[in-house]
Design a protein around this motif. Structure first.
Motif, PDB file in Angstrom:
ATOM      1  N   ASP A  80      -5.145 -10.996   4.087  1.00 30.15           N
ATOM      2  CA  ASP A  80      -4.288 -10.341   3.087  1.00 30.15           C
ATOM      3  C   ASP A  80      -3.795 -11.345   2.040  1.00 30.15           C
ATOM      4  O   ASP A  80      -3.468 -10.951   0.919  1.00 30.15           O
ATOM      5  CB  ASP A  80      -3.101  -9.653   3.769  1.00 30.15           C
ATOM      6  CG  ASP A  80      -3.506  -8.318   4.388  1.00 30.15           C
ATOM      7  OD1 ASP A  80      -4.369  -7.625   3.818  1.00 30.15           O
ATOM      8  OD2 ASP A  80      -2.954  -7.966   5.453  1.00 30.15           O
ATOM      9  N   ARG A 154      -3.068  -2.783  -6.112  1.00 23.15           N
ATOM     10  CA  ARG A 154      -3.945  -1.638  -5.866  1.00 23.15           C
ATOM     11  C   ARG A 154      -3.808  -0.613  -6.995  1.00 23.15           C
ATOM     12  O   ARG A 154      -4.558   0.353  -7.046  1.00 23.15           O
ATOM     13  CB  ARG A 154      -3.563  -0.977  -4.531  1.00 23.15           C
ATOM     14  CG  ARG A 154      -3.781  -1.911  -3.345  1.00 23.15           C
ATOM     15  CD  ARG A 154      -3.267  -1.343  -2.042  1.00 23.15           C
ATOM     16  NE  ARG A 154      -3.419  -2.332  -0.973  1.00 23.15           N
ATOM     17  CZ  ARG A 154      -3.188  -2.114   0.298  1.00 23.15           C
ATOM     18  NH1 ARG A 154      -2.775  -0.915   0.697  1.00 23.15           N
ATOM     19  NH2 ARG A 154      -3.359  -3.064   1.185  1.00 23.15           N
ATOM     20  N   ASP A 216      -8.232  -6.287   0.501  1.00 22.07           N
ATOM     21  CA  ASP A 216      -9.272  -6.527   1.493  1.00 22.07           C
ATOM     22  C   ASP A 216      -9.537  -5.219   2.243  1.00 22.07           C
ATOM     23  O   ASP A 216      -8.660  -4.359   2.350  1.00 22.07           O
ATOM     24  CB  ASP A 216      -8.919  -7.680   2.449  1.00 22.07           C
ATOM     25  CG  ASP A 216      -7.729  -7.377   3.339  1.00 22.07           C
ATOM     26  OD1 ASP A 216      -6.920  -6.484   2.998  1.00 22.07           O
ATOM     27  OD2 ASP A 216      -7.596  -8.024   4.388  1.00 22.07           O
ATOM     28  N   SER A 218      -9.855  -3.345   5.348  1.00 21.01           N
ATOM     29  CA  SER A 218      -9.592  -3.391   6.795  1.00 21.01           C
ATOM     30  C   SER A 218      -9.785  -2.025   7.437  1.00 21.01           C
ATOM     31  O   SER A 218     -10.239  -1.925   8.570  1.00 21.01           O
ATOM     32  CB  SER A 218      -8.179  -3.909   7.069  1.00 21.01           C
ATOM     33  OG  SER A 218      -7.213  -3.165   6.350  1.00 21.01           O
ATOM     34  N   LYS A 227      -6.680   4.363  -1.075  1.00 16.91           N
ATOM     35  CA  LYS A 227      -5.419   3.650  -1.365  1.00 16.91           C
ATOM     36  C   LYS A 227      -5.396   3.200  -2.830  1.00 16.91           C
ATOM     37  O   LYS A 227      -4.372   3.311  -3.505  1.00 16.91           O
ATOM     38  CB  LYS A 227      -5.254   2.445  -0.426  1.00 16.91           C
ATOM     39  CG  LYS A 227      -5.032   2.858   1.017  1.00 16.91           C
ATOM     40  CD  LYS A 227      -4.901   1.649   1.925  1.00 16.91           C
ATOM     41  CE  LYS A 227      -4.971   2.074   3.389  1.00 16.91           C
ATOM     42  NZ  LYS A 227      -5.026   0.934   4.304  1.00 16.91           N
TER      43      LYS A 227
HETATM   44  N1  ADP Z   1       6.251  -0.416   8.994  1.00 17.05           N
HETATM   45  C1  ADP Z   1       6.267  -0.758   7.705  1.00 17.05           C
HETATM   46  N2  ADP Z   1       7.427  -0.967   7.072  1.00 17.05           N
HETATM   47  C2  ADP Z   1       7.454  -1.341   5.780  1.00 17.05           C
HETATM   48  N3  ADP Z   1       6.382  -1.522   5.038  1.00 17.05           N
HETATM   49  C3  ADP Z   1       5.167  -1.319   5.602  1.00 17.05           C
HETATM   50  C4  ADP Z   1       5.060  -0.926   6.967  1.00 17.05           C
HETATM   51  N4  ADP Z   1       3.744  -0.802   7.250  1.00 17.05           N
HETATM   52  C5  ADP Z   1       3.078  -1.115   6.126  1.00 17.05           C
HETATM   53  N5  ADP Z   1       3.913  -1.431   5.126  1.00 17.05           N
HETATM   54  C6  ADP Z   1       3.568  -1.839   3.763  1.00 17.05           C
HETATM   55  O1  ADP Z   1       2.674  -0.903   3.199  1.00 17.05           O
HETATM   56  C7  ADP Z   1       1.686  -1.543   2.398  1.00 17.05           C
HETATM   57  C8  ADP Z   1       0.312  -1.098   2.807  1.00 17.05           C
HETATM   58  O2  ADP Z   1       0.078  -1.453   4.149  1.00 17.05           O
HETATM   59  P1  ADP Z   1      -1.378  -1.491   4.758  1.00 17.05           P
HETATM   60  O3  ADP Z   1      -2.218  -0.452   4.111  1.00 17.05           O
HETATM   61  O4  ADP Z   1      -1.268  -1.527   6.245  1.00 17.05           O
HETATM   62  O5  ADP Z   1      -1.856  -2.910   4.220  1.00 17.05           O
HETATM   63  P2  ADP Z   1      -2.961  -3.817   4.895  1.00 17.05           P
HETATM   64  O6  ADP Z   1      -4.076  -2.881   5.293  1.00 17.05           O
HETATM   65  O7  ADP Z   1      -3.376  -4.771   3.836  1.00 17.05           O
HETATM   66  O8  ADP Z   1      -2.304  -4.511   6.063  1.00 17.05           O
HETATM   67  C9  ADP Z   1       1.927  -3.030   2.530  1.00 17.05           C
HETATM   68  O9  ADP Z   1       2.641  -3.467   1.398  1.00 17.05           O
HETATM   69  C10 ADP Z   1       2.790  -3.140   3.768  1.00 17.05           C
HETATM   70  O10 ADP Z   1       3.664  -4.251   3.693  1.00 17.05           O
END
Ligand code: ADP
Ligand code: TPP
Ligand code: MG
Length: 322
Positions: A80, A154, A216, A218, A227
């Motif tokens: 990330d 994004r 990235d 994932s 997204k």
């Molecule tokens: N439980 C959470 N609380 C607060 N923010 C979150 C939580 N889960 C994910 N996020 C935020 O949501 C965004 C998208 O997350 P995600 O799609 O899981 O990113 P990645 O796949 O790159 O890990 C990121 O900015 C992440 O920090």
């Protein structure tokens, strides 16, 4: 293994000793692991990310050695940072240890964390260990990076741009399929699942080409394109064809009567970089990053956020089989 406070004290010492000295001290650290908190030197542009790898959700212990798991878990978190135009500075690791975790496995896990830090940079700055009453090993990771450019987002995709990947997709999904079903598979597929690489090599090339929409991959091309589409208020038409298939993926899919296009769209755990750019930007990117693939194009917002391919991307909480 029990992680009573006394045992834990010695365990931490032993775990840290599995990392080369320069990965435990120096760099960003004023004071590293061993005190109540880590003291850090100032960063110009701190970038922070966190991730989890949980047994039964992200891995089975039978599928990877401890060292492979440590390397992958750290890589997943650091990836990330690659996708944020940042270089790794510090990594924090919280372990939740079930009773059935043996010490040699944990030492091996830490050698794997060390491997990832050797490859990508940064130091192990601290963490936490707690015992678990459940049977699943959980690794929570937290990484700090130094941004070297404005954060790509994004939400910057615009109609008319191309959607590109830094490399082949779907290999990790095929590797996971083979591990789940006990099938033989070429090393390229198993390695893509067990030992994916964060694309710190590709990110600066994209930055130089002024790419501003980047993440990235994932969760899979389809899900991650969604997204970008919703963040940018656009639609994305995916175009995945024969030329996108790695020969080993094509062969594995044929052998097991799987749809390789759906495996690419659903994918997951590729950790390639997904970005948008113009035709002109693509030309200059291609000269330095020949593995780049055009996988779709950006359209004005339509009825569907993503069209053109049907692959069920990984979604937490939904029953999912590769
Ligand atoms: N439980 C959470 N609380 C607060 N923010 C979150 C939580 N889960 C994910 N996020 C935020 O949501 C965004 C998208 O997350 P995600 O799609 O899981 O990113 P990645 O796949 O790159 O890990 C990121 O900015 C992440 O920090
Ligand atoms: C036992 C097992 N089942 C299923 C999968 C597939 N899988 C688990 S998580 C995941 C997507 C990525 O994980 P996530 O926690 O969503 O990462 P993030 O998007 O937060 O980076 C995939 C494809 C796996 N790796 N292991
Ligand atoms: Mg990401």
């Amino acid at each position: 293994m029990s992680a009573s406070p006394y045992r834990e004290f010695h365990l931490i010492e032993e775990l840290l000793q599995q990392l080369p000295h320069h990965r435990r001290q120096g760099g960003i650290l004023k004071t590293g692991a061993g005190d109540d908190a880590a003291a850090l030197h100032t960063l110009h542009s701190p970038v922070v990310t966190t991730d989890t790898q949980r047994e039964g959700v992200h891995f089975q212990r039978a599928w990877l050695t401890g060292r492979q798991l440590g390397q992958k878990a750290a890589m997943v978190c650091l990836s990330d940072l690659a996708a944020s135009y940042a270089t790794p500075q510090a990594l924090f690791i919280n372990l939740c240890l079930p009773e059935n975790t043996d010490q040699p496995y944990l030492l091996d896990l830490y050698r794997g964390f060390g491997d990832a830090l050797e490859t990508y940079g940064g130091v192990l700055a601290g963490g936490n260990i707690s015992s678990s009453r459940e049977n699943d090993l959980a690794i929570d990771l937290f990484a700090i990076g130094e941004g070297y450019a404005p954060m790509p987002l994004r939400s910057n995709a615009r109609p008319g741009e191309l959607l590109c990947s830094s490399g082949y997709l779907g290999l990790a999904r095929a590797g996971l399929h083979a591990l789940m079903h006990g099938h033989h598979a070429p090393a390229s597929l198993l390695e893509a699942f067990r030992a994916p690489r964060a694309r710190f090599d590709a990110a600066p090339i994209l930055h130089t080409a002024e790419v501003t929409t980047l993440m990235d991959i994932s969760d899979g091309l389809q899900g991650d394109s969604e997204k970008i589409a919703s963040a940018s208020g656009v639609s994305i038409e995916l175009h995945i064809a024969q030329e996108h298939l790695h020969p080993d993926l094509r062969e594995y899919a044929t052998q097991h009567h799987l749809d390789p296009i759906a495996m690419i769209a659903g994918g997951g755990e590729d950790y390639e970089l997904l970005f948008t750019c113009s035709e002109q930007q693509l030309k200059s990117i291609r000269t330095k990053l020949p593995t780049v693939q055009v996988v779709g194009r950006i359209l004005p917002r339509g009825a569907q956020p993503v069209t053109g391919a049907a692959g069920a991307s990984f979604v937490h909480g939904v029953d999912w089989k590769p």
